[in-house]
Scaffold this motif. Structure first.
Motif, PDB file in Angstrom:
ATOM      1  N   ASP A   1       0.740  -1.247   0.030  1.00  0.00           N
ATOM      2  CA  ASP A   1      -0.110   0.052  -0.169  1.00  0.00           C
ATOM      3  C   ASP A   1       0.886   1.176  -0.099  1.00  0.00           C
ATOM      4  OD1 ASP A   1      -2.642  -1.224  -0.057  1.00  0.00           O
ATOM      5  OD2 ASP A   1      -1.978  -2.125   1.824  1.00  0.00           O
ATOM      6  N   PRO A   2       2.111   1.461   0.849  1.00  0.00           N
ATOM      7  CA  PRO A   2       2.672   2.626   0.633  1.00  0.00           C
ATOM      8  C   PRO A   2       3.468   2.692  -0.601  1.00  0.00           C
ATOM      9  CG  PRO A   2       3.191   1.325   2.760  1.00  0.00           C
ATOM     10  CD  PRO A   2       2.350   0.348   2.064  1.00  0.00           C
ATOM     11  N   TYR A   3       3.827   1.382  -1.137  1.00  0.00           N
ATOM     12  CA  TYR A   3       4.470   1.618  -2.705  1.00  0.00           C
ATOM     13  C   TYR A   3       3.476   2.134  -3.587  1.00  0.00           C
ATOM     14  CZ  TYR A   3       8.085  -0.190  -5.718  1.00  0.00           C
ATOM     15  OH  TYR A   3       9.093  -0.269  -6.694  1.00  0.00           O
ATOM     16  N   LEU A   4       2.292   1.492  -3.781  1.00  0.00           N
ATOM     17  CA  LEU A   4       1.134   2.262  -4.669  1.00  0.00           C
ATOM     18  C   LEU A   4       0.934   3.634  -4.183  1.00  0.00           C
ATOM     19  CD1 LEU A   4      -0.853   1.764  -6.956  1.00  0.00           C
ATOM     20  CD2 LEU A   4      -2.405   0.910  -5.272  1.00  0.00           C
ATOM     21  N   PHE A   5       0.755   3.904  -3.042  1.00  0.00           N
ATOM     22  CA  PHE A   5       0.632   5.321  -2.647  1.00  0.00           C
ATOM     23  C   PHE A   5       1.711   6.239  -3.161  1.00  0.00           C
ATOM     24  CE2 PHE A   5       1.367   8.778   0.517  1.00  0.00           C
ATOM     25  CZ  PHE A   5       0.193   9.457   0.246  1.00  0.00           C
ATOM     26  N   THR A   6       2.894   5.733  -3.157  1.00  0.00           N
ATOM     27  CA  THR A   6       4.060   6.814  -3.573  1.00  0.00           C
ATOM     28  C   THR A   6       4.233   6.855  -4.933  1.00  0.00           C
ATOM     29  OG1 THR A   6       5.272   5.842  -1.678  1.00  0.00           O
ATOM     30  CG2 THR A   6       6.331   6.885  -3.609  1.00  0.00           C
ATOM     31  N   ILE A   7       3.734   5.875  -5.690  1.00  0.00           N
ATOM     32  CA  ILE A   7       3.681   5.973  -7.151  1.00  0.00           C
ATOM     33  C   ILE A   7       2.575   6.671  -7.647  1.00  0.00           C
ATOM     34  CG2 ILE A   7       3.458   4.666  -9.397  1.00  0.00           C
ATOM     35  CD1 ILE A   7       5.945   2.839  -8.067  1.00  0.00           C
ATOM     36  N   THR A   8       1.293   6.511  -6.843  1.00  0.00           N
ATOM     37  CA  THR A   8       0.195   7.174  -7.312  1.00  0.00           C
ATOM     38  C   THR A   8       0.485   8.764  -7.383  1.00  0.00           C
ATOM     39  OG1 THR A   8      -1.107   5.133  -6.866  1.00  0.00           O
ATOM     40  CG2 THR A   8      -2.332   7.408  -7.275  1.00  0.00           C
ATOM     41  N   GLN A   9       1.327   9.190  -6.360  1.00  0.00           N
ATOM     42  CA  GLN A   9       1.294  10.410  -6.108  1.00  0.00           C
ATOM     43  C   GLN A   9       2.320  11.313  -7.312  1.00  0.00           C
ATOM     44  OE1 GLN A   9       2.692  11.264  -1.934  1.00  0.00           O
ATOM     45  NE2 GLN A   9       0.546  11.963  -2.222  1.00  0.00           N
ATOM     46  N   TRP A  10       2.807  10.336  -8.192  1.00  0.00           N
ATOM     47  CA  TRP A  10       3.585  10.782  -9.336  1.00  0.00           C
ATOM     48  C   TRP A  10       2.384  11.171 -10.467  1.00  0.00           C
ATOM     49  CZ3 TRP A  10       7.524   6.428  -9.394  1.00  0.00           C
ATOM     50  CH2 TRP A  10       8.660   6.444  -8.235  1.00  0.00           C
ATOM     51  N   LEU A  11       1.315  10.736 -10.545  1.00  0.00           N
ATOM     52  CA  LEU A  11       0.456  10.988 -11.859  1.00  0.00           C
ATOM     53  C   LEU A  11       0.378  12.431 -12.001  1.00  0.00           C
ATOM     54  CD1 LEU A  11      -2.406   8.535 -10.841  1.00  0.00           C
ATOM     55  CD2 LEU A  11      -0.963   8.258 -12.701  1.00  0.00           C
ATOM     56  N   PRO A  12       0.173  13.213 -11.232  1.00  0.00           N
ATOM     57  CA  PRO A  12      -0.056  14.658 -11.542  1.00  0.00           C
ATOM     58  C   PRO A  12       1.212  15.053 -12.631  1.00  0.00           C
ATOM     59  CG  PRO A  12      -0.550  14.500  -9.248  1.00  0.00           C
ATOM     60  CD  PRO A  12       0.170  13.135  -9.702  1.00  0.00           C
ATOM     61  N   ALA A  13       2.376  14.633 -12.341  1.00  0.00           N
ATOM     62  CA  ALA A  13       3.320  14.733 -13.369  1.00  0.00           C
ATOM     63  C   ALA A  13       3.388  14.561 -14.541  1.00  0.00           C
ATOM     64  CB  ALA A  13       4.589  14.269 -12.852  1.00  0.00           C
ATOM     65  N   HIS A  14       2.301  13.521 -14.805  1.00  0.00           N
ATOM     66  CA  HIS A  14       1.938  13.191 -16.308  1.00  0.00           C
ATOM     67  C   HIS A  14       0.701  13.642 -16.737  1.00  0.00           C
ATOM     68  CE1 HIS A  14       5.022  10.125 -16.320  1.00  0.00           C
ATOM     69  NE2 HIS A  14       4.899  10.085 -14.802  1.00  0.00           N
ATOM     70  N   GLY A  15       0.005  14.667 -15.916  1.00  0.00           N
ATOM     71  CA  GLY A  15      -1.159  15.269 -16.395  1.00  0.00           C
ATOM     72  C   GLY A  15      -2.366  14.325 -15.890  1.00  0.00           C
ATOM     73  N   LEU A  16      -2.233  13.198 -15.138  1.00  0.00           N
ATOM     74  CA  LEU A  16      -3.107  12.341 -14.758  1.00  0.00           C
ATOM     75  C   LEU A  16      -3.439  12.504 -13.323  1.00  0.00           C
ATOM     76  CD1 LEU A  16      -1.311   9.100 -16.141  1.00  0.00           C
ATOM     77  CD2 LEU A  16      -3.104  10.375 -17.342  1.00  0.00           C
ATOM     78  N   THR A  17      -4.638  11.925 -13.079  1.00  0.00           N
ATOM     79  CA  THR A  17      -5.326  12.157 -11.745  1.00  0.00           C
ATOM     80  C   THR A  17      -5.663  10.643 -11.217  1.00  0.00           C
ATOM     81  OG1 THR A  17      -7.076  12.894 -10.479  1.00  0.00           O
ATOM     82  CG2 THR A  17      -7.508  13.102 -12.733  1.00  0.00           C
ATOM     83  N   SER A  18      -5.505  10.498  -9.907  1.00  0.00           N
ATOM     84  CA  SER A  18      -6.048   9.250  -9.313  1.00  0.00           C
ATOM     85  C   SER A  18      -7.515   9.074  -9.404  1.00  0.00           C
ATOM     86  CB  SER A  18      -5.469   9.269  -7.936  1.00  0.00           C
ATOM     87  OG  SER A  18      -6.128   9.744  -7.297  1.00  0.00           O
ATOM     88  N   THR A  19      -8.341  10.011  -9.636  1.00  0.00           N
ATOM     89  CA  THR A  19      -9.606   9.967  -9.687  1.00  0.00           C
ATOM     90  C   THR A  19     -10.257   9.252 -10.723  1.00  0.00           C
ATOM     91  OG1 THR A  19      -9.734  11.942 -10.787  1.00  0.00           O
ATOM     92  CG2 THR A  19     -10.167  12.172  -8.272  1.00  0.00           C
ATOM     93  N   SER A  20      -9.407   8.987 -11.775  1.00  0.00           N
ATOM     94  CA  SER A  20      -9.649   8.193 -12.901  1.00  0.00           C
ATOM     95  C   SER A  20      -9.643   6.820 -12.635  1.00  0.00           C
ATOM     96  CB  SER A  20      -8.585   8.576 -13.898  1.00  0.00           C
ATOM     97  OG  SER A  20      -8.545   9.709 -14.402  1.00  0.00           O
ATOM     98  N   TYR A  21      -9.065   6.428 -11.445  1.00  0.00           N
ATOM     99  CA  TYR A  21      -9.004   4.963 -11.065  1.00  0.00           C
ATOM    100  C   TYR A  21      -9.795   4.840  -9.667  1.00  0.00           C
ATOM    101  CZ  TYR A  21      -5.390   6.403 -14.188  1.00  0.00           C
ATOM    102  OH  TYR A  21      -4.386   7.151 -15.193  1.00  0.00           O
ATOM    103  N   PRO A  22     -10.986   4.581  -9.857  1.00  0.00           N
ATOM    104  CA  PRO A  22     -11.607   4.720  -8.484  1.00  0.00           C
ATOM    105  C   PRO A  22     -11.144   3.992  -6.955  1.00  0.00           C
ATOM    106  CG  PRO A  22     -13.225   4.781 -10.316  1.00  0.00           C
ATOM    107  CD  PRO A  22     -11.731   4.312 -10.823  1.00  0.00           C
ATOM    108  N   THR A  23     -11.102   2.640  -7.409  1.00  0.00           N
ATOM    109  CA  THR A  23     -10.457   1.911  -6.182  1.00  0.00           C
ATOM    110  C   THR A  23      -8.941   2.261  -5.769  1.00  0.00           C
ATOM    111  OG1 THR A  23     -11.559   0.132  -7.491  1.00  0.00           O
ATOM    112  CG2 THR A  23     -10.025  -0.455  -5.599  1.00  0.00           C
ATOM    113  N   ILE A  24      -8.409   2.566  -6.575  1.00  0.00           N
ATOM    114  CA  ILE A  24      -6.847   3.204  -6.138  1.00  0.00           C
ATOM    115  C   ILE A  24      -6.832   4.728  -5.737  1.00  0.00           C
ATOM    116  CG2 ILE A  24      -4.814   3.890  -7.132  1.00  0.00           C
ATOM    117  CD1 ILE A  24      -5.011   1.686  -9.333  1.00  0.00           C
ATOM    118  N   HIS A  25      -8.091   5.421  -5.956  1.00  0.00           N
ATOM    119  CA  HIS A  25      -8.262   6.722  -5.522  1.00  0.00           C
ATOM    120  C   HIS A  25      -8.489   6.587  -4.086  1.00  0.00           C
ATOM    121  CE1 HIS A  25      -8.609  10.967  -5.401  1.00  0.00           C
ATOM    122  NE2 HIS A  25      -9.993  10.757  -5.019  1.00  0.00           N
ATOM    123  N   ALA A  26      -9.473   5.814  -3.988  1.00  0.00           N
ATOM    124  CA  ALA A  26     -10.100   5.577  -2.566  1.00  0.00           C
ATOM    125  C   ALA A  26      -8.899   5.102  -1.719  1.00  0.00           C
ATOM    126  CB  ALA A  26     -11.501   4.579  -2.431  1.00  0.00           C
TER     127      ALA A  26
END
Lengths: 205, 205
Positions: free
Chosen positions: B160-185
Motif C-alpha cells: 500500500d505505501p508503495y502504490l500510494f507513493t507511485i500514485t502521487q507521481w500521476l499529476p506529473a503526467h497530467g493524470l489524476t488518481s480519480t480516474s482509477y476509483p479503487t486506487i483513488h479510494a
C-alpha cells in the motif's frame, strides 16, 4: 502446476528453479512468434500479456522475483533461498529486483522499444544504446554485486537461474559473458547442472 | 538504521513502511537537485547511485521490493505482510515487482530518458508517450490487480505505501488518481494514516 513460458525468455529462470526444487509441473508454450502473449485467450489467463505465469493450486502467480521466492519458500528442502535469515533473504530479493527492474528493462529497449515510444527513430535510438546500458549493468553486477561462486556467495539460490537466464541474452547485444569473469564462471557452473540442461532441452522442444 | 531518501521519490514507500513497523531510524537526505546520488561520496555507500538505500546493522539494502519485504519480516508484529502464507506473500511480491519493473519504469521515461537514449528527440518522444504508458499501467492495476480496500484486500500491507507513493507521481503526467476509483479510494485512506502524514511531513523538512 503449469508454467506458461516462451523459450529463452525470462520464464527460463522459473523453469530452472522448479526443476531444482523437484516440483511437478507442466510446460505451456506461449508462442511469441505468433504474438500469442497478446491473444485474448492468453490475456484471459494473464491480463499482463507476458510470461512467466505459474498456475498453482491456489491461483496464478506472475513476475519472476515473486515466483522465484515462492518456489524457494514452497520447497524449503531444496535450499534455494536463505529462508531463516531475513537480511540474507533481502539481499537475494534485492538482486532479483535489480534484474527485473533494471537489467531486463535495459534488454527490453533493444526489442520492445514500442512500449515506451511510437516514433521509429526513437525506437531505433533505444536499440542502438541498449548494448551500452546492458554492459554497464553487467559491470556493476560483476564489480559490486556478485562475489561468486554463486550470486549469494557459497550458497546456490534462485538468483542464479535468473542471472544465468539474462546473461544468455548478451550475444543479442554483441556482448559476451567472458567480459565479466565472475559471472562467466557462474554461467559455466550453471551449464553443468542437470536442472539447467533439462530446462534448456525441454524449451528446445 | 538509516534510510537514504529523496523527498517524494520511491524511497517514500520504505519510509512509510518503517514508520508503520514502529522501527527506529534516521533519515539521510540525498539531494537530487545537486545530483548527490551520483556523487563519489554516495556511490561509496550505494554503487547504484539511487535511492532508497537502507543501512541496517547487518549492512546496506537496496531495491524497494526487497526493503519492503525485509521490513515486514523484521517487524512481524506490525502485520505488514502475509508472512505465514507463501502464496499470499507471493501475490504481495508480484504486485511490488510490477510496480518496480513496469510502473516505476514507465514513469522514469518522462524524467530519466537519458538512461536509454542519448538523442534528445528520442528522449522527448519517450517523455511524450509516458502519460499513455502510466495510464495503461494504472488501468490494469485498477481492473485486474487491486480489489480494495487495500492492495491485498482486507489486509493492509507494504504494497500500500508503495502504490500510494507511485500514485502521487500521476499529476506529473497530467493524470489524476480519480480516474482509477479503487486506487483513488486507497490513496485517500492512506492519507488518513499517521505514518503517512508523518513521512510526508518529515520529507518536507
Amino acid at each position: 502446476m503449469k508454467l506458461y513460458y516462451a523459450p529463452g525468455s525470462c520464464a527460463r529462470a522459473s523453469h530452472i528453479a522448479l526443476r531444482e526444487a523437484g516440483a511437478e509441473f507442466d510446460l505451456a508454450l506461449v508462442d511469441f512468434t505468433r504474438a500469442e502473449q497478446r491473444s485474448e485467450a492468453y490475456r484471459a489467463i494473464n491480463p499482463k500479456g507476458r510470461v512467466p505465469a505459474l498456475e498453482t493450486d491456489r491461483g496464478l502467480l506472475t513476475e519472476t522475483p515473486a515466483i522465484l521466492a515462492w518456489i524457494a519458500q514452497s520447497y524449503p528442502d531444496a535450499g534455494l533461498a536463505p529462508l531463516n535469515d531475513p537480511f540474507q533473504f533481502a539481499r537475494l530479493q534485492s538482486f532479483n529486483a535489480y534484474l527485473c527492474s533494471t537489467v531486463h528493462v535495459a534488454h527490453a529497449h533493444s526489442r520492445r522499444g514500442e512500449r515506451w515510444a511510437d516514433d521509429q527513430a526513437a525506437i531505433d535510438e533505444m536499440k542502438r544504446k541498449a548494448p551500452e546500458v546492458m554492459d554497464s549493468c553487467f559491470r556493476l553486477m560483476e564489480t559490486d554485486m556478485v562475489t561468486g561462486p554463486w550470486v549469494m556467495g557459497e550458497a546456490y539460490s534462485v538468483a542464479d537461474p535468473y542471472l544465468f537466464t539474462i546473461t544468455q541474452w548478451l550475444p543479442a547485444h554483441g556482448l559476451t559473458s567472458t567480459s565479466y569473469p565472475t559471472i562467466h564462471a557462474l554461467v559455466q557452473r550453471m551449464l553443468e547442472r542437470p536442472a539447467v540442461q533439462d530446462a534448456i532441452s525441454a524449451e528446445a522442444g
